[in-house]
Scaffold this motif. Structure first.
Motif, PDB file in Angstrom:
ATOM      1  N   PHE A   1     -11.046  29.336   2.450  1.00 14.63           N
ATOM      2  CA  PHE A   1     -10.462  30.614   2.836  1.00 14.63           C
ATOM      3  C   PHE A   1     -11.328  31.751   2.307  1.00 14.63           C
ATOM      4  O   PHE A   1     -11.542  31.867   1.104  1.00 14.63           O
ATOM      5  N   ILE A   2     -11.856  32.549   3.213  1.00 16.40           N
ATOM      6  CA  ILE A   2     -12.678  33.698   2.831  1.00 16.40           C
ATOM      7  C   ILE A   2     -12.043  34.943   3.429  1.00 16.40           C
ATOM      8  O   ILE A   2     -11.835  35.018   4.637  1.00 16.40           O
TER       9      ILE A   2
ATOM     10  N   GLY B   1      -0.775  31.651   5.220  1.00 17.95           N
ATOM     11  CA  GLY B   1       0.084  30.472   5.254  1.00 17.95           C
ATOM     12  C   GLY B   1      -0.040  29.564   4.054  1.00 17.95           C
ATOM     13  O   GLY B   1       0.192  28.366   4.144  1.00 17.95           O
ATOM     14  N   ASN B   2      -0.427  30.099   2.916  1.00 21.14           N
ATOM     15  CA  ASN B   2      -0.447  29.296   1.683  1.00 21.14           C
ATOM     16  C   ASN B   2      -0.169  30.215   0.501  1.00 21.14           C
ATOM     17  O   ASN B   2       0.066  31.413   0.669  1.00 21.14           O
ATOM     18  N   ASN B   3      -0.173  29.652  -0.697  1.00 25.36           N
ATOM     19  CA  ASN B   3       0.145  30.446  -1.884  1.00 25.36           C
ATOM     20  C   ASN B   3      -0.846  31.586  -2.107  1.00 25.36           C
ATOM     21  O   ASN B   3      -0.482  32.669  -2.581  1.00 25.36           O
ATOM     22  N   VAL B   4      -2.119  31.324  -1.776  1.00 26.61           N
ATOM     23  CA  VAL B   4      -3.143  32.365  -1.924  1.00 26.61           C
ATOM     24  C   VAL B   4      -2.828  33.546  -1.004  1.00 26.61           C
ATOM     25  O   VAL B   4      -2.910  34.712  -1.405  1.00 26.61           O
ATOM     26  N   GLY B   5      -2.461  33.231   0.233  1.00 23.98           N
ATOM     27  CA  GLY B   5      -2.146  34.288   1.194  1.00 23.98           C
ATOM     28  C   GLY B   5      -0.916  35.077   0.803  1.00 23.98           C
ATOM     29  O   GLY B   5      -0.879  36.313   0.938  1.00 23.98           O
TER      30      GLY B   5
END
Length: 253
Positions: free
Chosen positions: A5-6, A39-43
């Motif tokens: 993810f960038i 759609g993930n914890n980072v997002g």
């Protein structure tokens, strides 16, 4: 496989907002990533940090209170999965933060309200259900967020019952603060899982490569597999063309 993810950090996005507000008096921002929440914890952490920065700037008067934001994302990003048999719930904290920051419209790629179609390869919304979509929509109404529901009418694997199910469910929301956006067919873009699949009949265009003079085939959309649905597509295309002609004649275009 999975890619890395960038993306811009919350701080970098915030700096861009400040620059546009200060330099150009911008009052509305649209984040047009296909899935702004990733759609993930980072997002989720990134959007929460961004909302915090925006709220702080509005409190300081650096960003005017009337500045609004919109984005595109997936309904599943707002669902908290229940554990040990517990029901799924809305991520109220996330929705409330976006509302407080000034997000007024969220465009959701719902695609279909058919439980069967959510599991087919062309859609492949793992773990998503029509009920989850309803949880998110009802939650958005509760928090005062305006929703755009994006639907694909003729998903390749669609049967007539799937389309009717989707349309009847969509009509339940027609009097709510929503916009319902429909696409007749599933369009194909590089990177999508089905783009290079041989399991779907595609409608293509041939383009000449200006670099080497060769013709290249570019898939545009997937043709419905069901004969009735293919017939319906022709009806929709003909009717759309008719409506466009009527509009042009009426407006003198």
């Amino acid at each position: 496989g999975r890619g890395t993810f960038i993306g811009l950090s919350a701080k970098q996005i915030h700096e861009l907002i400040l620059h546009k507000v200060k330099s150009y008096g911008a009052r509305a921002f649209s984040f047009n990533d296909e899935d702004f929440l990733v759609g993930n914890n980072v997002g989720e952490a990134r959007i929460m940090d961004l909302c915090k920065l925006i709220i702080e700037s509005k409190n300081k008067g650096v960003i005017p209170e009337e500045v609004k934001f919109s984005c595109q994302t997936r309904a599943g990003n707002f669902v908290i999965r229940g554990k040990n048999g517990a029901p799924n719930t809305l991520n109220h904290k996330l929705v409330a933060a976006m509302k407080s920051a000034g997000f007024h419209n969220v465009s959701l790629g719902v695609e279909s309200f058919s439980e069967r179609l959510m599991k087919v390869p062309s859609i492949n919304k793992a773990g998503m259900t029509a009920e989850n979509c309803k949880i998110v929509l009802e939650g958005f109404f509760e928090h005062g967020l305006y929703v755009t529901i994006n639907l694909i009418l003729l998903i390749p694997e669609s049967e007539p019952e799937d389309l009717l199910n989707t349309l009847y469910t969509a009509m339940e929301y027609i009097d709510q603060p929503v916009q319902i956006s429909t696409s007749n067919v599933m369009r194909m873009f590089p990177g999508a899982p089905i783009y290079s699949s041989n399991d779907y009949t595609t409608i293509d265009v041939n383009m000449k490569n200006e670099m080497n003079g060769k013709n290249i085939r570019i898939p545009v959309y997937c043709e419905p597999q069901n004969e009735i649905m293919r017939g319906l597509l022709k009806v929709l295309e003909t009717q759309e063309e008719h409506e466009v002609k009527l509009f042009k004649t009426e407006k003198g275009l």
